[in-house]
Scaffold this motif. Sequence first.
Motif, PDB file in Angstrom:
ATOM      1  N   ALA A   1       0.810  -1.217   0.000  1.00  0.00           N
ATOM      2  CA  ALA A   1       0.000   0.000   0.000  1.00  0.00           C
ATOM      3  C   ALA A   1       0.842   1.264   0.000  1.00  0.00           C
TER       4      ALA A   1
ATOM      5  N   LEU B   1      -5.530   0.241   6.211  1.00  0.00           N
ATOM      6  CA  LEU B   1      -4.398  -0.484   5.638  1.00  0.00           C
ATOM      7  C   LEU B   1      -3.124  -0.265   6.445  1.00  0.00           C
TER       8      LEU B   1
ATOM      9  N   VAL C   1      -2.335  -4.310  -2.170  1.00  0.00           N
ATOM     10  CA  VAL C   1      -3.524  -3.689  -2.746  1.00  0.00           C
ATOM     11  C   VAL C   1      -3.391  -3.637  -4.267  1.00  0.00           C
TER      12      VAL C   1
END
Length: 254
Positions: A75, A114, A120
Amino acid sequence: MRIIISPAKKMNMDTDSFPFRNLPQFLPQAEHIYEHLKQMDYGALKALWNCNNSIARLNAERLSTLNLRQNLTPAILAYEGIQYRYMAPHIFTSSELEYIEAHLRILSGLYGLLRPFDGVIPYRLEMQAKLQIGDAKDLYSYWGSLLACRLLEETDCIVNLASKEYSVCISRHLTRNVRLLTCVFGERRNGRIVEKGTLCKMARGEMVRYLAERQSGRPEEIKAFDRLNYRFASEESSRDTYVFIREGEGLEHE
């Protein structure tokens, strides 16, 4: 102590710099949202995303081809906004990367909450998007208190570097024994403190980098932040709001 930040609209895929470590904590909920988006027609998606045709086509194609469990990017590398460029995670040392993995949390309309090394895919979905899912009238209702409760399992002190659009999904669910410390980055204009969007994003990214470099574990250490011509303004600050004023040469004046 945990630091919360907003995501960025612009995203990329980077599966080479370093690998993701975990799947997002709320992946089942994210998959439910994702399947709902995939059932929407192009016109409805474009309206939801509030973007031009080029961006809408790109994200519609992503919806039809990408899977939330494959070809994942950490992320912290997936977002490309101003805040992330000033944070510059690509050049973090190993100890700085471990610091943000432990202390930094990214709020997301799709994924909820997150950790930096959660895997992701590129997506477009702002937290304030008018997306009705089942009985939930929007994403704030969909996520409810879930994100705040998970965050409070980790800490009772939250450093807020997120925009109001995102931070409200945490702040409205906090109990009184939790400290939410919001950082404000502004300039003095006609006797007022004015925040400017781009400069705030720059400062938020620099603040994350600053804390990671110093391996900071106490919120009081934030007061020493002195980058981008910002200085802590004690007279404007309180226990739950730290105000940093940008001063010095090269600033525009009204």
